[in-house]
Design an enzyme around this catalytic site. Structure first.
Site, mmCIF file in Angstrom:
data_model
loop_
_atom_site.group_PDB
_atom_site.id
_atom_site.type_symbol
_atom_site.label_atom_id
_atom_site.label_comp_id
_atom_site.label_asym_id
_atom_site.label_seq_id
_atom_site.Cartn_x
_atom_site.Cartn_y
_atom_site.Cartn_z
ATOM 1 N N ASP A 148 -11.754 -36.203 14.924
ATOM 2 C CA ASP A 148 -11.643 -36.414 16.318
ATOM 3 C C ASP A 148 -12.609 -37.906 16.701
ATOM 4 O O ASP A 148 -13.991 -38.326 17.092
ATOM 5 C CB ASP A 148 -11.339 -35.803 16.675
ATOM 6 C CG ASP A 148 -11.899 -35.608 18.141
ATOM 7 O OD1 ASP A 148 -10.393 -35.625 19.122
ATOM 8 O OD2 ASP A 148 -12.470 -35.414 19.383
ATOM 9 N N TYR A 162 -14.867 -44.602 22.926
ATOM 10 C CA TYR A 162 -15.830 -43.552 22.095
ATOM 11 C C TYR A 162 -17.178 -44.774 21.596
ATOM 12 O O TYR A 162 -16.731 -45.706 20.644
ATOM 13 C CB TYR A 162 -15.731 -42.889 20.739
ATOM 14 C CG TYR A 162 -15.052 -41.108 21.436
ATOM 15 C CD1 TYR A 162 -14.965 -41.277 22.971
ATOM 16 C CD2 TYR A 162 -14.532 -40.295 20.885
ATOM 17 C CE1 TYR A 162 -14.343 -39.317 23.187
ATOM 18 C CE2 TYR A 162 -14.265 -39.135 20.808
ATOM 19 C CZ TYR A 162 -14.197 -38.742 22.643
ATOM 20 O OH TYR A 162 -14.232 -37.729 23.131
ATOM 21 N N HIS A 182 -5.592 -38.533 27.361
ATOM 22 C CA HIS A 182 -7.094 -38.255 27.008
ATOM 23 C C HIS A 182 -7.636 -37.594 28.533
ATOM 24 O O HIS A 182 -7.970 -36.731 28.194
ATOM 25 C CB HIS A 182 -8.354 -39.208 26.818
ATOM 26 C CG HIS A 182 -9.431 -39.519 26.544
ATOM 27 N ND1 HIS A 182 -10.465 -40.397 25.997
ATOM 28 C CD2 HIS A 182 -10.574 -37.850 26.631
ATOM 29 C CE1 HIS A 182 -11.917 -39.693 25.883
ATOM 30 N NE2 HIS A 182 -11.571 -38.251 26.127
ATOM 31 N N GLN A 228 -6.382 -30.548 24.086
ATOM 32 C CA GLN A 228 -7.296 -30.077 23.691
ATOM 33 C C GLN A 228 -8.193 -30.169 24.991
ATOM 34 O O GLN A 228 -7.932 -30.406 25.839
ATOM 35 C CB GLN A 228 -7.889 -31.887 22.998
ATOM 36 C CG GLN A 228 -9.624 -31.562 22.753
ATOM 37 C CD GLN A 228 -10.081 -33.222 22.097
ATOM 38 O OE1 GLN A 228 -11.009 -33.490 22.258
ATOM 39 N NE2 GLN A 228 -9.287 -33.261 21.530
ATOM 40 N N GLY A 281 -29.245 -22.391 22.385
ATOM 41 C CA GLY A 281 -30.989 -22.262 23.565
ATOM 42 C C GLY A 281 -32.053 -22.994 23.549
ATOM 43 O O GLY A 281 -33.258 -22.604 23.978
ATOM 44 N N LYS A 282 -31.467 -24.121 23.844
ATOM 45 C CA LYS A 282 -32.514 -24.979 23.822
ATOM 46 C C LYS A 282 -32.874 -24.727 25.216
ATOM 47 O O LYS A 282 -34.124 -26.168 26.009
ATOM 48 C CB LYS A 282 -32.650 -26.941 23.468
ATOM 49 C CG LYS A 282 -31.413 -27.565 23.871
ATOM 50 C CD LYS A 282 -30.935 -28.578 22.595
ATOM 51 C CE LYS A 282 -29.929 -29.469 23.181
ATOM 52 N NZ LYS A 282 -29.890 -30.520 22.700
ATOM 53 N N ARG A 335 -25.592 -35.269 15.306
ATOM 54 C CA ARG A 335 -25.938 -36.733 15.218
ATOM 55 C C ARG A 335 -27.182 -36.867 14.021
ATOM 56 O O ARG A 335 -27.636 -38.443 13.570
ATOM 57 C CB ARG A 335 -27.419 -37.269 15.981
ATOM 58 C CG ARG A 335 -26.215 -37.455 17.868
ATOM 59 C CD ARG A 335 -27.517 -37.718 18.678
ATOM 60 N NE ARG A 335 -28.374 -36.608 19.062
ATOM 61 C CZ ARG A 335 -29.707 -36.107 18.398
ATOM 62 N NH1 ARG A 335 -30.693 -37.030 17.871
ATOM 63 N NH2 ARG A 335 -30.572 -35.568 19.291
ATOM 64 N N ASN A 388 -24.131 -26.066 11.698
ATOM 65 C CA ASN A 388 -22.768 -26.088 12.620
ATOM 66 C C ASN A 388 -21.103 -25.227 11.265
ATOM 67 O O ASN A 388 -20.709 -24.777 12.227
ATOM 68 C CB ASN A 388 -22.115 -27.169 13.524
ATOM 69 C CG ASN A 388 -23.203 -27.700 14.826
ATOM 70 O OD1 ASN A 388 -23.936 -27.023 14.878
ATOM 71 N ND2 ASN A 388 -23.029 -28.930 14.950
#
Length: 354
Positions: free
Chosen positions: A57, A62, A129, A185, A223-224, A296, A304
């Site tokens: 995607d 982007y 989009h 989406q 959880g950050k 990243r 993930n």
């Protein structure tokens, strides 16, 4: 139920087969200050594809076009085995009013730009989009149908649009013999469940595949974040851009952190990470086709992908459902009430349609 990237799913009522997790390429390129440089992005792409993933995607804007250009290079030798999805409508040039929006001029120029960058002669899935209230739906649908007939796009899809507009567009496409919408989406995760009111039921009824952006609620479900982040001033440092973004949008709240705490508890019980549990909750929803995962680093992507192996017990899922439950609102709450059931069915036993 353990899944794999090569346990493919149909995209809506189409014949297109896609992986249960899509790879988000919005992190390909560092133009926005927090993405992956080319070498790291290539590793992300290779890992995903080597595991059997085929659904990628991106969008015409982007990382200022870097995302599409990288994908054009990465997919050069395996283009036909991949499902490339891109999007149009976001402004490509800030001084050109016709370089954004859903109109025919921008549609055709955006698609030509994406084709050139992606180094391909066709786009598998093209999303509108962001909904553009200034362009007639007839113009949008006819332009998309023209591109399908030309073979430049194979499937038409839509994102970030009200349910009533999508329903109207699908009906018009059916009546006029134009290319139908194939996928929707939307943002959907344990923090943002309002799509359950109209968007997800509509997608089921109209045969749209559902692809989820931000399944981790911008990182909140990893959880950050802590209670201190609710009142902390947003940082403007490049490495904190995502945190600043969530804080600026008001995504870090007492409610969202309570949900994140519940996710952490379930993760500890399973010996998994919070990100894996939050993704698993979406993966095993029968109304969901594919969440989009962005990363990243290779380590983030591996984490993930581990969500495919997570099984939630019925009690764990019920706990997550309860802590994140939303008010269905009108008319859904009224229609689901015992009072209305008695008025419309009495004591009759009527099996619901499947």
């Amino acid at each position: 139920m353990t899944l794999t990237l090569d346990t493919y799913r149909q995209l809506g009522r189409s014949g297109l087969r896609v992986s249960p997790l899509a790879l988000g390429a919005a992190t390909f390129g560092n133009d926005w200050g927090w993405g992956a440089e080319q070498d790291e992005a290539r590793k992300l792409f290779d890992l995903y594809v080597e595991r059997g993933g085929n659904f990628i995607d991106t969008a015409v804007t982007y990382t200022n076009g870097t995302s599409e250009r990288m994908l054009g290079e990465f997919t050069r030798d395996r283009r036909d085995s991949l499902v490339l999805a891109t999007k149009y409508t976001t402004l490509r040039r800030p001084d050109d009013p016709n370089s954004g929006g859903a109109g025919r001029k921008n549609l055709f120029r955006s698609v030509e730009t994406s084709l050139r960058r992606l180094n391909t002669d066709y786009i598998d899935v093209l999303y509108l989009h962001v909904w553009d209230s200034t362009t007639p739906v007839e113009e949008i649908l006819r332009g998309l149908d023209d591109l399908v007939r030309q073979g430049k796009i194979l499937y038409v899809a839509i994102s970030n649009t009200p349910a009533w507009q999508i329903s109207r567009m699908q009906m018009m496409a059916d009546l006029r013999g134009w290319a139908p919408l194939t996928a929707l989406q939307l943002e959907y995760n344990l923090v943002e469940r309002t799509g359950e009111r109209d968007l997800l039921p509509m997608a089921q009824e109209l045969g749209l595949g559902t692809v989820l952006w931000s399944p981790l609620a911008g990182g909140i479900l990893t959880g950050k974040y802590s209670r201190q982040d609710i009142t902390a001033p947003a940082s403007h440092q490049a490495e904190s851009t995502r945190r600043s973004f969530n804080q600026a949008l008001g995504g870090v709240t007492g409610r969202s952190l309570a949900i994140a705490d519940a996710v952490k508890e379930v993760a500890a019980e399973l010996g998994r990470t919070p990100a894996q549990v939050a993704l698993a909750w979406t993966l095993h929803n029968p109304e969901v086709t594919a969440p989009i995962i962005g990363a990243r680093t290779v380590e983030q992507l591996r984490e993930n992908l581990g969500a495919l192996e997570v099984d939630l017990t019925a009690s764990q899922k019920a706990r997550l459902d309860e802590v994140s439950a939303i008010d269905p609102g009108f008319p859904h709450a009224m229609l689901a009430s015992d009072h209305i059931r008695v008025l419309t069915r009495g004591n009759l036993k009527i099996q619901a349609r499947r």
